[in-house]
Design an enzyme around this catalytic site. Sequence first.
Site, PDB file in Angstrom:
ATOM      1  NE  ARG A  58      -2.505   1.217   3.435  1.00  0.00           N
ATOM      2  CZ  ARG A  58      -3.380   0.934   4.625  1.00  0.00           C
ATOM      3  NH1 ARG A  58      -4.544   0.578   4.360  1.00  0.00           N
ATOM      4  NH2 ARG A  58      -2.776   1.070   5.972  1.00  0.00           N
ATOM      5  CE  LYS A 157      -1.726   4.755   7.251  1.00  0.00           C
ATOM      6  NZ  LYS A 157      -3.112   5.582   7.561  1.00  0.00           N
ATOM      7  CD  GLU A 191     -11.741   6.146   6.313  1.00  0.00           C
ATOM      8  OE1 GLU A 191     -11.739   4.939   6.073  1.00  0.00           O
ATOM      9  OE2 GLU A 191     -11.164   6.881   5.892  1.00  0.00           O
TER      10      GLU A 191
HETATM   11  N1  PPE Z   1      -8.903   5.164   7.449  1.00  0.00           N
HETATM   12  C1  PPE Z   1      -8.008   5.950   8.120  1.00  0.00           C
HETATM   13  C2  PPE Z   1      -8.221   7.474   7.461  1.00  0.00           C
HETATM   14  C3  PPE Z   1      -6.848   5.661   8.637  1.00  0.00           C
HETATM   15  O1  PPE Z   1      -5.886   6.577   8.872  1.00  0.00           O
HETATM   16  C4  PPE Z   1      -6.717   4.223   8.994  1.00  0.00           C
HETATM   17  C5  PPE Z   1      -5.327   3.868   9.659  1.00  0.00           C
HETATM   18  C6  PPE Z   1      -7.609   3.207   8.482  1.00  0.00           C
HETATM   19  C7  PPE Z   1      -8.790   3.677   7.888  1.00  0.00           C
HETATM   20  C8  PPE Z   1      -7.454   1.788   8.910  1.00  0.00           C
HETATM   21  O2  PPE Z   1      -6.317   1.313   7.987  1.00  0.00           O
HETATM   22  P1  PPE Z   1      -5.456   0.067   8.423  1.00  0.00           P
HETATM   23  O3  PPE Z   1      -4.540   0.402   9.505  1.00  0.00           O
HETATM   24  O4  PPE Z   1      -4.776  -0.375   7.038  1.00  0.00           O
HETATM   25  O5  PPE Z   1      -6.548  -1.127   8.759  1.00  0.00           O
HETATM   26  N2  PPE Z   1      -4.742   4.977  10.327  1.00  0.00           N
HETATM   27  C9  PPE Z   1      -3.395   4.692  10.952  1.00  0.00           C
HETATM   28  C10 PPE Z   1      -2.907   6.184  11.514  1.00  0.00           C
HETATM   29  C11 PPE Z   1      -3.478   6.449  12.756  1.00  0.00           C
HETATM   30  C12 PPE Z   1      -2.807   7.731  13.120  1.00  0.00           C
HETATM   31  O6  PPE Z   1      -3.282   8.357  14.095  1.00  0.00           O
HETATM   32  O7  PPE Z   1      -1.731   8.035  12.867  1.00  0.00           O
HETATM   33  C13 PPE Z   1      -3.071   3.508  11.918  1.00  0.00           C
HETATM   34  O8  PPE Z   1      -4.093   2.980  12.205  1.00  0.00           O
HETATM   35  O9  PPE Z   1      -1.901   3.205  11.928  1.00  0.00           O
END
Ligand code: PPE
Length: 316
Positions: A58, A157, A191
Amino acid sequence: METADLIWQNGDLVPWDEAQTHVLSHGLHYGSGVFEGIRCYETERGPAIFRHRDHLDRLAKSAELYYMELPYTSEQIAAATKELIRRNGLRSCYIRPLAYRGYGNLGLYATDAPIDLVIAAFPWGAYLGEEGQKHGIRAKVSSWRRIGPGGLIPHAKASGQYLNSILAKTESQKAGYEEALLLDERGFVCEGSGENIFLVRDGQIVTPPHVASILDGINRKSVIQIARDLGYTVVERDVARAELYLAEEVFLTGTAAELVPVREIDDHALGEPGEVTRHLQAKFFDVLHGRAEEYLEWLDFVEVSAKADRPSKVSS
Ligand code: PPE
């Protein structure tokens, strides 16, 4: 924040406090960076990184979407991360690789700004609190809509995109809630500020689809698969705002957050974590901690000597 001894920066392991960047770095001015959040868990067979390859894939895709050429391959980044974990003497940690346009020139088409890559690994406890993980959190639907595909790339991301999440999170915190839930541009549920969302309705598990501007969460994918393996029906479809209040159960997934129940949304009580949430949470934690044989392929083990070889003196 909790720190560690070393940070990997452009190929070198440098002491934590010395991992610096130029103030005219492009990424600092425009948010032109891409990153990952990854977790490594202590297991019976040593530290293991959850879905490492998927996170690095990713990262590469996020970079590509923003026309950034990563200076290292996923294999090199994976090896560097494991070395960093070993050298920091960590058994479980949060891992944050970040690739950003560095110092070279400003302006929006910065062909001379190199791509810098850093990897940090450090302890990070329950993102939404231990209490929240056990009993559920209180969330608020944000007045800020999630970034849409017309202006940015929800699938990437990317650092700058997080200003959107920061606005939503800040609003919810100031209003006394633990997390913000964002709707997409159309007004459907998208989300959390840093998590994907799931609802349980009439015994079915429902989660917003890709066209709802979600980040394609790796934990979302994992939980969908685990739920289906456990015999649940999981449907990816648009979710109306009021369904959040009508749901039997709601929970969030993300690397930092792991799997967190939601017990109240916009002052509508959902109550203590329900049966489905508790079932999935228990199984998911087993998976993360290497206690579920059938999902061991998701774990990338870090080879460490029995006694973690923590350096007594740090050299860069
Ligand atoms: N949506 C967003 C906007 C997001 O930032 C995350 C992860 C997710 C969904 C879930 O994605 P995954 O981790 O692949 O299941 N958020 C990251 C950053 C958090 C932060 O505060 O910095 C994380 O969980 O690492």
